[in-house]
Design a protein around this motif. Structure first.
Motif, PDB file in Angstrom:
ATOM      1  N   HIS A   1       0.836  -1.203   0.000  1.00  0.00           N
ATOM      2  CA  HIS A   1       0.000   0.000   0.000  1.00  0.00           C
ATOM      3  C   HIS A   1       0.864   1.243   0.000  1.00  0.00           C
ATOM      4  O   HIS A   1       0.654   2.148  -0.800  1.00  0.00           O
ATOM      5  CB  HIS A   1      -0.915  -0.024   1.223  1.00  0.00           C
ATOM      6  N   ARG A   2       1.824   1.288   0.892  1.00  0.00           N
ATOM      7  CA  ARG A   2       2.680   2.483   0.969  1.00  0.00           C
ATOM      8  C   ARG A   2       3.420   2.734  -0.338  1.00  0.00           C
ATOM      9  O   ARG A   2       3.493   3.860  -0.804  1.00  0.00           O
ATOM     10  CB  ARG A   2       3.670   2.344   2.119  1.00  0.00           C
ATOM     11  N   THR A   3       3.960   1.696  -0.921  1.00  0.00           N
ATOM     12  CA  THR A   3       4.766   1.914  -2.118  1.00  0.00           C
ATOM     13  C   THR A   3       3.925   2.230  -3.344  1.00  0.00           C
ATOM     14  O   THR A   3       4.336   3.038  -4.162  1.00  0.00           O
ATOM     15  CB  THR A   3       5.673   0.710  -2.412  1.00  0.00           C
ATOM     16  N   ASN A   4       2.777   1.643  -3.489  1.00  0.00           N
ATOM     17  CA  ASN A   4       1.969   1.851  -4.695  1.00  0.00           C
ATOM     18  C   ASN A   4       0.994   3.017  -4.586  1.00  0.00           C
ATOM     19  O   ASN A   4       0.937   3.848  -5.493  1.00  0.00           O
ATOM     20  CB  ASN A   4       1.229   0.563  -5.061  1.00  0.00           C
ATOM     21  N   VAL A   5       0.249   3.078  -3.529  1.00  0.00           N
ATOM     22  CA  VAL A   5      -0.721   4.161  -3.385  1.00  0.00           C
ATOM     23  C   VAL A   5      -0.002   5.488  -3.193  1.00  0.00           C
ATOM     24  O   VAL A   5      -0.289   6.463  -3.882  1.00  0.00           O
ATOM     25  CB  VAL A   5      -1.694   3.889  -2.225  1.00  0.00           C
ATOM     26  N   HIS A   6       0.958   5.507  -2.296  1.00  0.00           N
ATOM     27  CA  HIS A   6       1.653   6.760  -2.026  1.00  0.00           C
ATOM     28  C   HIS A   6       2.463   7.230  -3.235  1.00  0.00           C
ATOM     29  O   HIS A   6       2.521   8.434  -3.510  1.00  0.00           O
ATOM     30  CB  HIS A   6       2.525   6.638  -0.793  1.00  0.00           C
ATOM     31  N   ALA A   7       3.064   6.308  -3.956  1.00  0.00           N
ATOM     32  CA  ALA A   7       3.817   6.695  -5.160  1.00  0.00           C
ATOM     33  C   ALA A   7       2.890   7.326  -6.195  1.00  0.00           C
ATOM     34  O   ALA A   7       3.240   8.331  -6.818  1.00  0.00           O
ATOM     35  CB  ALA A   7       4.526   5.482  -5.745  1.00  0.00           C
ATOM     36  N   ALA A   8       1.709   6.751  -6.365  1.00  0.00           N
ATOM     37  CA  ALA A   8       0.751   7.311  -7.325  1.00  0.00           C
ATOM     38  C   ALA A   8       0.273   8.687  -6.875  1.00  0.00           C
ATOM     39  O   ALA A   8       0.125   9.604  -7.698  1.00  0.00           O
ATOM     40  CB  ALA A   8      -0.433   6.365  -7.512  1.00  0.00           C
ATOM     41  N   LEU A   9       0.057   8.864  -5.591  1.00  0.00           N
ATOM     42  CA  LEU A   9      -0.377  10.170  -5.093  1.00  0.00           C
ATOM     43  C   LEU A   9       0.730  11.212  -5.231  1.00  0.00           C
ATOM     44  O   LEU A   9       0.468  12.365  -5.587  1.00  0.00           O
ATOM     45  CB  LEU A   9      -0.839  10.058  -3.640  1.00  0.00           C
ATOM     46  N   GLU A  10       1.970  10.815  -4.973  1.00  0.00           N
ATOM     47  CA  GLU A  10       3.093  11.739  -5.153  1.00  0.00           C
ATOM     48  C   GLU A  10       3.238  12.131  -6.630  1.00  0.00           C
ATOM     49  O   GLU A  10       3.514  13.292  -6.945  1.00  0.00           O
ATOM     50  CB  GLU A  10       4.385  11.114  -4.638  1.00  0.00           C
ATOM     51  N   ALA A  11       3.041  11.174  -7.523  1.00  0.00           N
ATOM     52  CA  ALA A  11       3.109  11.472  -8.955  1.00  0.00           C
ATOM     53  C   ALA A  11       1.995  12.431  -9.352  1.00  0.00           C
ATOM     54  O   ALA A  11       2.206  13.335 -10.177  1.00  0.00           O
ATOM     55  CB  ALA A  11       3.024  10.182  -9.769  1.00  0.00           C
TER      56      ALA A  11
ATOM     57  N   LEU B   1       2.517  16.044 -11.116  1.00  0.00           N
ATOM     58  CA  LEU B   1       1.904  16.375 -12.405  1.00  0.00           C
ATOM     59  C   LEU B   1       1.023  17.618 -12.316  1.00  0.00           C
ATOM     60  O   LEU B   1       1.033  18.462 -13.221  1.00  0.00           O
ATOM     61  CB  LEU B   1       1.109  15.189 -12.937  1.00  0.00           C
ATOM     62  N   VAL B   2       0.278  17.750 -11.242  1.00  0.00           N
ATOM     63  CA  VAL B   2      -0.585  18.931 -11.083  1.00  0.00           C
ATOM     64  C   VAL B   2       0.284  20.187 -10.925  1.00  0.00           C
ATOM     65  O   VAL B   2      -0.016  21.239 -11.500  1.00  0.00           O
ATOM     66  CB  VAL B   2      -1.554  18.753  -9.896  1.00  0.00           C
ATOM     67  N   HIS B   3       1.375  20.064 -10.192  1.00  0.00           N
ATOM     68  CA  HIS B   3       2.289  21.200 -10.057  1.00  0.00           C
ATOM     69  C   HIS B   3       2.882  21.575 -11.415  1.00  0.00           C
ATOM     70  O   HIS B   3       2.956  22.757 -11.770  1.00  0.00           O
ATOM     71  CB  HIS B   3       3.403  20.873  -9.058  1.00  0.00           C
TER      72      HIS B   3
ATOM     73  N   GLN C   1      -3.341  20.600 -20.006  1.00  0.00           N
ATOM     74  CA  GLN C   1      -4.366  19.557 -20.098  1.00  0.00           C
ATOM     75  C   GLN C   1      -3.752  18.165 -20.091  1.00  0.00           C
ATOM     76  O   GLN C   1      -4.265  17.249 -19.439  1.00  0.00           O
ATOM     77  CB  GLN C   1      -5.212  19.763 -21.349  1.00  0.00           C
ATOM     78  N   ALA C   2      -2.653  17.986 -20.800  1.00  0.00           N
ATOM     79  CA  ALA C   2      -1.988  16.678 -20.837  1.00  0.00           C
ATOM     80  C   ALA C   2      -1.453  16.305 -19.459  1.00  0.00           C
ATOM     81  O   ALA C   2      -1.587  15.154 -19.019  1.00  0.00           O
ATOM     82  CB  ALA C   2      -0.855  16.690 -21.859  1.00  0.00           C
ATOM     83  N   LEU C   3      -0.868  17.266 -18.762  1.00  0.00           N
ATOM     84  CA  LEU C   3      -0.343  16.990 -17.424  1.00  0.00           C
ATOM     85  C   LEU C   3      -1.475  16.684 -16.445  1.00  0.00           C
ATOM     86  O   LEU C   3      -1.355  15.784 -15.600  1.00  0.00           O
ATOM     87  CB  LEU C   3       0.497  18.172 -16.941  1.00  0.00           C
TER      88      LEU C   3
ATOM     89  N   VAL D   1      -4.915  12.677 -13.367  1.00  0.00           N
ATOM     90  CA  VAL D   1      -6.143  11.891 -13.202  1.00  0.00           C
ATOM     91  C   VAL D   1      -5.816  10.397 -13.323  1.00  0.00           C
ATOM     92  O   VAL D   1      -6.312   9.580 -12.539  1.00  0.00           O
ATOM     93  CB  VAL D   1      -7.216  12.315 -14.229  1.00  0.00           C
ATOM     94  N   PHE D   2      -4.981  10.041 -14.275  1.00  0.00           N
ATOM     95  CA  PHE D   2      -4.575   8.646 -14.426  1.00  0.00           C
ATOM     96  C   PHE D   2      -3.894   8.147 -13.146  1.00  0.00           C
ATOM     97  O   PHE D   2      -4.183   7.045 -12.671  1.00  0.00           O
ATOM     98  CB  PHE D   2      -3.619   8.496 -15.620  1.00  0.00           C
ATOM     99  N   GLN D   3      -3.010   8.953 -12.591  1.00  0.00           N
ATOM    100  CA  GLN D   3      -2.318   8.543 -11.365  1.00  0.00           C
ATOM    101  C   GLN D   3      -3.297   8.398 -10.199  1.00  0.00           C
ATOM    102  O   GLN D   3      -3.156   7.501  -9.370  1.00  0.00           O
ATOM    103  CB  GLN D   3      -1.209   9.533 -11.014  1.00  0.00           C
ATOM    104  N   LEU D   4      -4.300   9.273 -10.122  1.00  0.00           N
ATOM    105  CA  LEU D   4      -5.317   9.135  -9.077  1.00  0.00           C
ATOM    106  C   LEU D   4      -6.089   7.829  -9.232  1.00  0.00           C
ATOM    107  O   LEU D   4      -6.403   7.154  -8.250  1.00  0.00           O
ATOM    108  CB  LEU D   4      -6.287  10.319  -9.101  1.00  0.00           C
ATOM    109  N   ARG D   5      -6.385   7.465 -10.466  1.00  0.00           N
ATOM    110  CA  ARG D   5      -7.082   6.194 -10.707  1.00  0.00           C
ATOM    111  C   ARG D   5      -6.195   5.012 -10.332  1.00  0.00           C
ATOM    112  O   ARG D   5      -6.680   4.006  -9.808  1.00  0.00           O
ATOM    113  CB  ARG D   5      -7.525   6.102 -12.161  1.00  0.00           C
ATOM    114  N   GLN D   6      -4.895   5.123 -10.597  1.00  0.00           N
ATOM    115  CA  GLN D   6      -3.960   4.065 -10.193  1.00  0.00           C
ATOM    116  C   GLN D   6      -3.941   3.929  -8.673  1.00  0.00           C
ATOM    117  O   GLN D   6      -3.939   2.820  -8.141  1.00  0.00           O
ATOM    118  CB  GLN D   6      -2.548   4.371 -10.703  1.00  0.00           C
ATOM    119  N   ALA D   7      -3.925   5.052  -7.987  1.00  0.00           N
ATOM    120  CA  ALA D   7      -3.933   5.030  -6.522  1.00  0.00           C
ATOM    121  C   ALA D   7      -5.221   4.410  -5.998  1.00  0.00           C
ATOM    122  O   ALA D   7      -5.203   3.611  -5.054  1.00  0.00           O
ATOM    123  CB  ALA D   7      -3.769   6.445  -5.967  1.00  0.00           C
TER     124      ALA D   7
END
Length: 72
Positions: free
Chosen positions: A9-19, A23-25, A46-48, A53-59
Motif C-alpha cells: 500500500h505504501r509503495t503503490n498508493v503513495h507513489a501514485a499520489l506523489e506522482a 503532475l498537477v504542479h 491539459q496533458a499533465l 487523473v490517471f495517477q489518481l485512478r492508479q492510486a
C-alpha cells in the motif's frame, strides 16, 4: 499478511499520489509559462492534468486491492 499488504500500500498508493501532486504542479507551471504560446500552454496543462487523473485512478485501484488483500 498485514505487514506485506501495508508495505505494498505504501509503495503503490503513495507513489501514485506523489506522482499526481507532481503532475498537477507541472500543469500549474506550464499554464503560467510566459515562454509558451497560449495554445501550447493549454495543451501542456491539459496533458499533465490528464496524467494526474490517471495517477489518481492508479492510486484508487491500488487502495481497493489493498483493502481486498486485508479482508482475506
Amino acid at each position: 499478511m498485514g505487514s506485506r499488504a501495508d508495505q505494498w500500500h505504501r509503495t503503490n498508493v503513495h507513489a501514485a499520489l506523489e506522482a499526481t501532486v507532481d503532475l498537477v504542479h507541472q500543469a500549474q507551471v506550464a499554464s503560467n509559462s510566459p515562454r509558451l504560446d497560449p495554445v501550447t500552454r493549454s495543451t501542456a496543462a491539459q496533458a499533465l492534468l490528464a496524467g494526474g487523473v490517471f495517477q489518481l485512478r492508479q492510486a484508487q485501484a491500488a487502495r481497493s486491492f489493498w483493502h481486498y488483500e486485508r479482508s482475506e
